[in-house]
Design a protein around this motif. Structure first.
Motif, mmCIF file in Angstrom:
data_model
loop_
_atom_site.group_PDB
_atom_site.id
_atom_site.type_symbol
_atom_site.label_atom_id
_atom_site.label_comp_id
_atom_site.label_asym_id
_atom_site.label_seq_id
_atom_site.Cartn_x
_atom_site.Cartn_y
_atom_site.Cartn_z
ATOM 1 N N ASN A 1 16.621 74.843 83.785
ATOM 2 C CA ASN A 1 16.205 75.149 85.147
ATOM 3 C C ASN A 1 14.719 75.511 85.218
ATOM 4 O O ASN A 1 13.899 74.624 85.000
ATOM 5 C CB ASN A 1 17.128 76.219 85.727
ATOM 6 C CG ASN A 1 17.121 76.260 87.251
ATOM 7 O OD1 ASN A 1 16.098 76.113 87.879
ATOM 8 N ND2 ASN A 1 18.271 76.477 87.846
ATOM 9 N N PRO A 2 14.278 76.761 85.450
ATOM 10 C CA PRO A 2 12.833 76.997 85.578
ATOM 11 C C PRO A 2 12.074 76.720 84.291
ATOM 12 O O PRO A 2 10.925 76.237 84.323
ATOM 13 C CB PRO A 2 12.751 78.478 85.971
ATOM 14 C CG PRO A 2 14.004 79.090 85.447
ATOM 15 C CD PRO A 2 15.047 78.014 85.587
ATOM 16 N N ILE A 3 12.713 76.997 83.149
ATOM 17 C CA ILE A 3 12.045 76.744 81.862
ATOM 18 C C ILE A 3 11.897 75.237 81.653
ATOM 19 O O ILE A 3 10.862 74.745 81.212
ATOM 20 C CB ILE A 3 12.830 77.379 80.701
ATOM 21 C CG1 ILE A 3 13.124 78.856 80.977
ATOM 22 C CG2 ILE A 3 12.075 77.214 79.384
ATOM 23 C CD1 ILE A 3 11.906 79.695 81.256
ATOM 24 N N GLU A 4 12.952 74.499 82.008
ATOM 25 C CA GLU A 4 12.900 73.032 81.880
ATOM 26 C C GLU A 4 11.848 72.439 82.801
ATOM 27 O O GLU A 4 11.196 71.448 82.474
ATOM 28 C CB GLU A 4 14.272 72.433 82.192
ATOM 29 C CG GLU A 4 14.494 71.048 81.614
ATOM 30 C CD GLU A 4 15.147 71.066 80.244
ATOM 31 O OE1 GLU A 4 15.257 69.997 79.632
ATOM 32 O OE2 GLU A 4 15.550 72.146 79.782
ATOM 33 N N SER A 5 11.656 73.043 83.974
ATOM 34 C CA SER A 5 10.650 72.516 84.902
ATOM 35 C C SER A 5 9.252 72.569 84.296
ATOM 36 O O SER A 5 8.389 71.746 84.618
ATOM 37 C CB SER A 5 10.678 73.295 86.227
ATOM 38 O OG SER A 5 10.058 74.564 86.126
ATOM 39 N N LEU A 6 9.018 73.519 83.407
ATOM 40 C CA LEU A 6 7.704 73.622 82.753
ATOM 41 C C LEU A 6 7.490 72.488 81.757
ATOM 42 O O LEU A 6 6.394 71.922 81.670
ATOM 43 C CB LEU A 6 7.574 74.979 82.057
ATOM 44 C CG LEU A 6 7.538 76.202 82.980
ATOM 45 C CD1 LEU A 6 7.680 77.493 82.170
ATOM 46 C CD2 LEU A 6 6.262 76.230 83.802
ATOM 47 N N ILE A 7 8.536 72.136 80.993
ATOM 48 C CA ILE A 7 8.373 70.999 80.068
ATOM 49 C C ILE A 7 8.223 69.713 80.871
ATOM 50 O O ILE A 7 7.492 68.799 80.478
ATOM 51 C CB ILE A 7 9.537 70.907 79.050
ATOM 52 C CG1 ILE A 7 9.153 69.997 77.866
ATOM 53 C CG2 ILE A 7 10.813 70.376 79.669
ATOM 54 C CD1 ILE A 7 8.131 70.563 76.956
#
Length: 461
Positions: free
Chosen positions: A299-305
């Motif tokens: 979710n938010p962490i994946e959006s950064l990658i």
């Protein structure tokens, strides 16, 4: 006279595009001569099922998708990423990128800092790891710190992560020994069909955008075959731009081991391709690509990658929707929008990721959701449509349920041409969605083949 703004493609994240691929066979042989051991890459398993293959991370590093990362992270970089979502250089980066081996394999290899390790894939030389540091991790600790906890990250984390979460399992299943250092591909893999025609690493993607005259591009993240709601999302989101709508819409599919129940990757990329082949979006404005990455569903962490990957490709804007790249109810459904609209301090972001030092040039388009409204008789944006209570929300789970029951979704939900793509791969594999058989077989065939390359004599022993 007012200033006219002219958009250009954003710079790579970190300022320089990484490309660590040797294409000269003589140079490859010279590099192999420096290696002191050979290691056969193995998939990371959870309960016997593949959940990750480090080869995909090596590919994404060496072709520049993860710029400025150049290899397996040092302990200092790992700690910095887990604590601040930053590399020690200061650039935002969300996930540990690690080359892990078991204690048994480490003892057999007999390598240490300063040694070079030849990595073999499908029985052929593939890449070199220049070992800079060897250290140990506690996999469960890395998993918890990667995704967060309700206590430490109360803004967005709702419940503790557990073994029902695929990304959590990936990090829990890592081996304890980490070999840190730079990767170099010395035997360039050949992408297998159908993936070969969608392979646009950052350098090639930027060349393609320039060839098409695109200066503003918006990304659509996907792990699904597209339904008409996705199509409406792409068409409407593309209206963001500078002085005009975005020149191009780039679908960037995540290709790798995913959870059981997701669509096969072959159906995903060809399903999105069919959107423009069937004329629902102009081919001149729509490009289907993919990145090799075993999804962490963060979710938010994946959006950064995703921001790292797509800015490196030259993409200007990114669509972020409800429950972005999520699995289960671990995060707030709008966690990604919270991150990209005001930041998440407990994850190291007092401001949105494009406003912090070491952050992004890529800009978000935070979107609520599209639903089909029978009153409006169209796919309507939830912030505009006033007919709440009568709309139909076509989630990926709902559509997969229809298909699993052998029900062809109506054309209002699924373009018939796209459904034919699903059926094509259903007939090929014998099932419409990922299952244990598919995951195990795909880790044998992978997405690539490698040309034959002889090992140096000293490595044949």
């Amino acid at each position: 006279m007012p200033e006219v703004r002219i958009k250009t493609l954003p710079p790579p994240h970190g300022g320089k595009l990484v490309e660590r691929v040797v294409r000269d066979p003589q140079m490859a042989r010279k590099l192999m001569e420096k290696c002191s051991a050979v290691y056969d890459i193995k998939p990371t398993l959870f309960k016997g099922n593949p959940v990750r293959n480090v080869y995909r991370e090596i590919m994404s590093v060496c072709y520049g998708f993860f710029s400025p990362v150049e290899g397996s992270m040092t302990k200092a970089d790992l700690e910095s990423v887990l604590e601040k979502r930053r590399l020690t250089s200061g650039w935002v980066f969300p996930y540990p990128i690690l080359f892990d081996v078991s204690e048994e394999d480490f003892k057999k290899l007999g390598v240490g800092a300063g040694d070079w390790l030849l990595l073999r894939l499908k029985g052929e030389p593939f890449a070199i790891l220049e070992i800079e540091e060897v250290y140990e991790i506690v996999p469960g600790d890395v998993a918890v710190r990667t995704f967060g906890t309700p206590e430490k990250n109360p803004e967005v984390v709702k419940v503790p992560f557990d073994q029902k979460h695929t990304g959590y399992n990936i990090y829990c299943s890592l081996n304890p020994i980490i070999l840190a250092g730079k990767y170099t591909i010395i035997n360039e893999p050949k992408l297998r069909p159908p993936f070969d025609r969608f392979w646009y690493p950052p350098k090639r993607a930027r060349e393609e955008f320039e060839k098409r005259g695109w200066t503003t591009v918006i990304a659509h993240q996907t792990r699904n075959v597209p339904h008409t709601g996705h199509e409406a999302l792409m068409k409407n989101a593309a209206y963001i731009g500078d002085v005009k709508p975005s020149d191009g819409i780039v679908v960037n599919a995540i290709v790798g081991a995913k959870r059981i129940g997701d669509f096969p990757d072959e159906a995903i990329v060809e399903g999105h391709e069919m959107v423009h082949l069937a004329g629902y979006i102009k081919p001149e404005r729509h490009l289907v690509t993919f990145t090799l990455w075993d999804m962490r569903y963060g979710n938010p962490i994946e959006s950064l990658i995703h921001a790292v990957i797509r800015q490196n490709m030259g993409i200007s804007f990114h669509m972020f929707g409800r429950d972005h790249a999520a699995l289960g109810e671990y995060y707030d459904i709008f966690a990604t929008q919270i991150l990209w609209s005001k930041g998440i301090p407990s994850f190291g972001f007092e401001e949105p990721p494009y406003m912090v030092d070491g952050g992004f040039y890529i800009r978000p388009q935070n979107i609520e959701e599209f639903w089909f409204c029978p009153k409006c008789k169209e796919f309507a944006y939830s912030a505009n449509c006033n007919h709440k209570g009568i709309y139909s929300r076509y989630s990926g789970s709902f559509i997969r349920g229809l298909i699993n029951e052998g029900v062809m979704p109506p054309p209002e939900i699924y373009r018939p041409e796209v459904y034919k793509v699903v059926v094509k791969w259903w007939q090929k594999f014998g099932y419409p969605f990922n299952n244990e058989k598919y995951l195990k077989e795909r880790e044998e065939r992978l997405e690539v083949d490698l040309p034959h390359m002889e090992l140096p004599a000293h490595l044949k022993k």
